[in-house]
Design a protein around this motif. Structure first.
Motif, PDB file in Angstrom:
ATOM      1  N   MET A   1       5.909  -6.977 -13.674  1.00 43.28           N
ATOM      2  CA  MET A   1       5.951  -8.343 -13.138  1.00 43.28           C
ATOM      3  C   MET A   1       4.552  -8.938 -12.947  1.00 43.28           C
ATOM      4  SD  MET A   1       8.875  -8.130 -10.211  1.00 43.28           S
ATOM      5  CE  MET A   1       8.388  -6.635  -9.415  1.00 43.28           C
TER       6      MET A   1
ATOM      7  N   SER B   1       8.036   6.168  -6.405  1.00 47.17           N
ATOM      8  CA  SER B   1       7.587   5.569  -7.662  1.00 47.17           C
ATOM      9  C   SER B   1       7.043   6.664  -8.564  1.00 47.17           C
ATOM     10  CB  SER B   1       6.502   4.526  -7.387  1.00 47.17           C
ATOM     11  OG  SER B   1       7.014   3.572  -6.492  1.00 47.17           O
TER      12      SER B   1
ATOM     13  N   GLY C   1       0.795  -1.191   0.000  1.00 44.64           N
ATOM     14  CA  GLY C   1       0.000   0.000   0.000  1.00 44.64           C
ATOM     15  C   GLY C   1       0.845   1.267   0.000  1.00 44.64           C
TER      16      GLY C   1
HETATM   17  N1  SAM Z   1       2.726   2.663  -2.844  1.00 45.07           N
HETATM   18  C1  SAM Z   1       4.133   2.694  -2.798  1.00 45.07           C
HETATM   19  C2  SAM Z   1       4.710   2.957  -4.163  1.00 45.07           C
HETATM   20  O1  SAM Z   1       4.003   2.852  -5.165  1.00 45.07           O
HETATM   21  O2  SAM Z   1       5.905   3.243  -4.214  1.00 45.07           O
HETATM   22  C3  SAM Z   1       4.768   1.454  -2.195  1.00 45.07           C
HETATM   23  C4  SAM Z   1       4.182   0.135  -2.534  1.00 45.07           C
HETATM   24  S1  SAM Z   1       4.317  -0.329  -4.253  1.00 45.07           S
HETATM   25  C5  SAM Z   1       3.538  -1.896  -4.258  1.00 45.07           C
HETATM   26  C6  SAM Z   1       6.064  -0.712  -4.382  1.00 45.07           C
HETATM   27  C7  SAM Z   1       6.631  -0.772  -5.778  1.00 45.07           C
HETATM   28  O3  SAM Z   1       6.085  -1.870  -6.461  1.00 45.07           O
HETATM   29  C8  SAM Z   1       6.346   0.464  -6.624  1.00 45.07           C
HETATM   30  O4  SAM Z   1       7.554   1.001  -7.111  1.00 45.07           O
HETATM   31  C9  SAM Z   1       5.519  -0.087  -7.752  1.00 45.07           C
HETATM   32  O5  SAM Z   1       5.705   0.602  -8.935  1.00 45.07           O
HETATM   33  C10 SAM Z   1       5.986  -1.521  -7.821  1.00 45.07           C
HETATM   34  N2  SAM Z   1       5.031  -2.421  -8.480  1.00 45.07           N
HETATM   35  C11 SAM Z   1       3.720  -2.610  -8.160  1.00 45.07           C
HETATM   36  N3  SAM Z   1       3.164  -3.542  -8.975  1.00 45.07           N
HETATM   37  C12 SAM Z   1       4.138  -3.933  -9.833  1.00 45.07           C
HETATM   38  C13 SAM Z   1       4.186  -4.867 -10.910  1.00 45.07           C
HETATM   39  N4  SAM Z   1       3.131  -5.588 -11.272  1.00 45.07           N
HETATM   40  N5  SAM Z   1       5.354  -5.022 -11.556  1.00 45.07           N
HETATM   41  C14 SAM Z   1       6.451  -4.307 -11.193  1.00 45.07           C
HETATM   42  N6  SAM Z   1       6.472  -3.429 -10.179  1.00 45.07           N
HETATM   43  C15 SAM Z   1       5.329  -3.228  -9.512  1.00 45.07           C
END
Ligand code: SAM
Ligand code: SF4
Ligand code: SF4
Length: 348
Positions: free
Chosen positions: A209, A137, A86
């Protein structure tokens, strides 16, 4: 004169390797499963709409419980802790948690990953509390593409302000994560590289991913790390760099003109399971030993049933010793796995 060897900050008497000989060094702690974005690759609005039940009240680990688990993990060998979600900045009082974790002897690196939208007003307080670094991000620099990637029409400006505030607060160099999806934001690769070139911040391109199940991942949307590097190299020539630390997940490149470096995280095309020293704690106290796991280990129950520090440490050691994960190395050989944990629970 008698010379004594420096003592480790924490005696690793409980240290254990997993079944593939990998130590536990890195813990990611998700402090909430909520987010103010709905990035379609992570929390698609169809799956995380008004009817979705997020964790609440007693289901969430308290700061005391998180700290107890962090202490046990550090005694087992963890040196790096990252707070995530989150969106971690949605968890009230996160600065207090930062302070508590920063105060654990043996924590050498404490970082936080955020979407950056609410970072600017908080960066200084987070740094004062003991945070060392942030990762922000950011998937594009133009509002139209960013709105599609964030799923909620978010604007770029507050995120750039958050990055600047983090830098000013001493939380830099800021790592900037860009997930690349073919046909959605891959046209923004060069502009992102140009923007962060020369700033001291480190742009990291992440292959899209197949985490979780609800993003309906499709291999055709993955732009390989190699193709990304080729695109950047064409406008700003690059050369490879050695890993900064063993087990580092990003492949590093530096600009030949001295304008800094970039990283590429190639979980899909060039997996790095052999050096994976990372565990992930969900906000409800479930510990996962792989980003692509279907099952985790409940640490909340033993904690609430009164497990002390030694018992918790023993539980962690048993979990880690039994670990055999290497999903990314097997991805092409496995049938499609259903029921994988969602990224918003384990925080990337
Ligand atoms: N909400 C915060 C953020 O977006 O930085 C922290 C949690 S987020 C789940 C952490 C990282 O996972 C982010 O950099 C996001 O871009 C990456 N992320 C989420 N889903 C992804 C996916 N399917 N493939 C690659 N990276 C992913
Ligand atoms: Fe939220 Fe981060 Fe997932 Fe986007 S990637 S939906 S910002 S948790
Ligand atoms: Fe680690 Fe699992 Fe990713 Fe492999 S697939 S690098 S074991 S988290």
């Amino acid at each position: 004169m008698k010379v004594t060897a420096p003592q480790p900050l924490v005696p690793l008497r409980h240290a254990a390797n997993d079944r593939r000989g990998r130590p536990l060094r890195d813990l990611r702690i998700s402090v909430t499963d909520r987010c103010n974005f709905r990035c379609p690759y992570c929390m698609p609005a169809e799956a995380f709409g008004p009817g979705h039940r997020f964790l609440g009240g007693e289901e969430l680990l308290s700061f005391d419980e998180i700290e107890a688990i962090a202490r046990a993990a550090v005694a087992l060998g963890v040196e790096k802790i990252r707070l995530t979600g989150g969106e971690p900045l949605l968890r009230p009082g996160i600065e207090e948690l930062v302070e508590r974790i920063a105060g654990i002897p043996g924590v050498r690196d404490l970082a936080l990953t955020t979407n950056g939208s609410r970072l600017a007003p908080r960066a200084a307080a987070l740094a004062r509390a003991g945070l060392r670094r942030v990762t922000v991000s950011l998937d594009a620099l133009d509002d139209e593409t960013f709105a599609r990637m964030s799923g909620v029409g978010a604007r770029v400006a507050p995120v750039l302000e958050g990055i600047a505030a983090a830098r000013a607060a001493g939380l830099g160099p800021v790592k900037v994560n860009m997930v690349v999806r073919r046909g959605v934001n891959d046209h923004a690769i060069e502009a992102m590289a140009r923007h962060f070139h020369g700033t001291g911040d480190v742009l990291r391109f992440i292959e899209y991913m197949d985490v979780g199940s609800c993003n309906r991942w499709n291999r055709d949307e993955v732009v390989s790390g190699e193709a990304i590097v080729r695109k950047v190299h064409a406008v700003l020539p690059l050369e490879p760099l050695d890993p900064a630390a063993p087990g580092e997940v990003a492949r590093r490149y530096r600009y030949r003109d001295g304008g800094g470096e970039i990283g590429v995280i190639t979980s899909v095309t060039r997996p790095f399971c052999g050096g994976c020293v990372r565990a992930r704690l969900a906000a409800d106290g479930t510990l996962y030993t792989c980003l692509f796991a279907t099952d985790g280990h409940d640490l909340r129950r033993p904690l609430r049933e009164g497990a002390g520090a030694e018992a918790l440490l023993e539980r962690l050691r048993t979990i880690w010793s039994g670990r055999d994960d290497r999903y990314s190395e097997l991805r092409e050989l496995l049938p499609v796995v259903s029921g994988k944990v969602e990224m918003s629970r384990v925080g990337g």
